[in-house]
Design a protein around this motif. Structure first.
Motif, short mmCIF file in Angstrom:
data_model
loop_
_atom_site.label_atom_id
_atom_site.label_comp_id
_atom_site.label_asym_id
_atom_site.label_seq_id
_atom_site.Cartn_x
_atom_site.Cartn_y
_atom_site.Cartn_z
N GLY A 174 -1.08 -8.42 -0.24
CA GLY A 174 -2.35 -7.97 -0.81
C GLY A 174 -3.11 -7.07 0.13
N THR A 175 -2.99 -7.33 1.43
CA THR A 175 -3.69 -6.48 2.41
C THR A 175 -3.09 -5.09 2.44
OG1 THR A 175 -2.24 -7.34 4.17
CG2 THR A 175 -4.37 -8.43 3.85
N ALA A 176 -1.78 -4.98 2.30
CA ALA A 176 -1.13 -3.67 2.30
C ALA A 176 -1.52 -2.86 1.07
CB ALA A 176 0.39 -3.84 2.36
N LYS A 177 -1.79 -3.57 -0.04
CA LYS A 177 -2.15 -2.90 -1.28
C LYS A 177 -3.66 -2.74 -1.44
CE LYS A 177 1.82 -4.93 -3.68
NZ LYS A 177 2.23 -5.86 -4.76
N SER A 178 -4.40 -2.96 -0.39
CA SER A 178 -5.86 -2.95 -0.47
C SER A 178 -6.40 -1.59 -0.90
CB SER A 178 -6.45 -3.33 0.89
OG SER A 178 -5.99 -2.44 1.90
N ASP A 179 -7.53 -1.63 -1.60
CA ASP A 179 -8.21 -0.41 -2.05
C ASP A 179 -9.28 0.02 -1.04
OD1 ASP A 179 -7.28 -0.33 -5.09
OD2 ASP A 179 -7.81 -2.40 -4.59
N ILE A 180 -9.90 -0.96 -0.38
CA ILE A 180 -11.01 -0.69 0.53
C ILE A 180 -10.75 -1.40 1.86
CG2 ILE A 180 -13.50 -0.95 0.90
CD1 ILE A 180 -13.76 -1.11 -2.18
N VAL A 181 -11.00 -0.69 2.96
CA VAL A 181 -10.85 -1.28 4.29
C VAL A 181 -12.17 -1.13 5.04
CG1 VAL A 181 -9.61 -1.22 6.48
CG2 VAL A 181 -8.40 -0.70 4.34
N ILE A 182 -12.66 -2.23 5.56
CA ILE A 182 -13.88 -2.23 6.38
C ILE A 182 -13.45 -2.36 7.84
CG2 ILE A 182 -16.06 -3.40 6.87
CD1 ILE A 182 -15.93 -4.52 4.00
N ILE A 183 -13.85 -1.40 8.66
CA ILE A 183 -13.48 -1.40 10.08
C ILE A 183 -14.69 -1.78 10.92
CG2 ILE A 183 -12.61 -0.02 12.00
CD1 ILE A 183 -11.27 1.82 9.99
#
Length: 327
Positions: A174-183
């Motif tokens: 699910g993380t690889a297919k994520s739409d949004i990433v918060i850094i």
């Protein structure tokens, strides 16, 4: 020149070299080493044992707290939160992980569970979302670089000795297919190495991470750095924030920042440099406490919702295209 004269000349040069060495100013590293040795020799056995015990306690305490955080994170990801067709991933250092937050059984730490609650409460968000916590203890921006081949320096066993970026974004999870990433990353750079204090070190790594995520079709939210510099670095800066502020400018600058380079795909996240984040920290004066993470969540939520609405518009546009093709 006879043998006696040659010997006398050579002896004179040797004496001059020895004199120069004896009167040469010692290097800074030599002075620091001598100071450390002098300090240790001046300590009593009790003081040495006390310092050693304090160091062991800090290591064991930090490890056990992060392990507790990781166990509850896994429990939340596996059992408490259902799989969803759309995903948000929080990556970065201890602040992304939520270290310092009050964590109860089965509850994720930091902003993760708060974002989960905030998204569920918004009636305008119609797509199912899952929020993942992938922050790593005291990680640097270099350790999250997509080109990094080595595991992180601290607690590598918690990620099975794999590099951080590939573990999260490679594969079919699910993380690889994520739409949004918060850094939330870069704050610890200045504490881990001298190179990490430089603007280029942090800005180059954040750029590489952001660029790769955008290439993979993700929306990216980049938070500014929390000021956890060592006292000597703060005192050595001529400006109020110095290099720390220049690192932040690499994110939000209207002409040269990440937002300008990737318009519509990158958003500026929380301003962790704000003075309010200096008031809500745990005893180490590095990590945020529960109130600090609540502040971070409240500042991030509107930005995250903005990205979520973008995803919903993208989904609607794709459905519309597919409908027209079907006709």
């Amino acid at each position: 020149m006879d043998t006696v004269g040659t010997f006398a000349c050579t002896h004179t040069h040797i004496c001059e070299d020895v004199y120069e060495l004896e009167h040469q100013a010692p290097s800074q590293d030599t002075l620091l080493s001598l100071a450390l040795v002098s300090f240790v020799l001046s300590m009593s056995l009790f003081e040495i044992l006390f310092c050693a015990a304090a160091w062991v306690y800090s290591v064991v305490s930090g490890t056990s707290k992060f392990l507790w955080l990781k166990i509850n994170r896994w429990f939340d990801h596996t059992y408490m939160t259902r799989e969803a067709s759309h995903n948000i991933v929080v990556i970065g250092d201890s602040l992304a992980a939520g270290f310092g937050d009050w964590v109860t059984s089965g509850k994720n730490a930091g902003i993760t569970w708060r974002l989960k609650r905030g998204i569920q409460e918004d009636e305008n968000i119609v797509l199912p979302w899952k929020v993942w916590n992938c922050g790593h203890f005291a990680a640097t921006s270099d350790e999250w670089n997509p080109m990094a081949l080595k595991p992180p320096k601290y607690m590598a066993w918690t990620v099975f000795w794999k590099s951080l970026f590939s573990r999260v974004f490679d594969g079919s999870s699910g993380t690889a297919k994520s739409d949004i990433v918060i850094i939330i990353l870069g704050s610890f750079d200045c504490r881990r190495s001298k190179e990490g204090r430089e603007v280029k070190y942090t800005s180059d790594n954040l750029h590489a991470i952001t660029e790769e995520l955008v290439k993979r079709g993700k929306y990216v939210i980049v938070c500014q750095l929390l000021d956890i510099r060592f006292p000597d670095e703060k005192e050595g800066e001529q400006r109020f924030m110095g290099r720390h502020q220049f690192k932040n400018q690499c994110m939000y600058h209207s002409k040269t920042g990440l937002v300008a380079e990737f318009p519509g795909k990158v958003f500026v996240g929380a301003n962790l440099t704000h003075v309010q984040y200096t008031r809500h920290r745990i005893l180490d004066n590095i990590h945020l406490n529960t109130y600090g993470y609540e502040l971070l969540y409240k500042e991030l939520l509107p930005i995250v919702k903005k990205a979520v609405y973008r995803v919903q518009l993208d989904v609607a546009a794709n459905l519309d295209k597919e409908g027209k093709k079907g006709k």
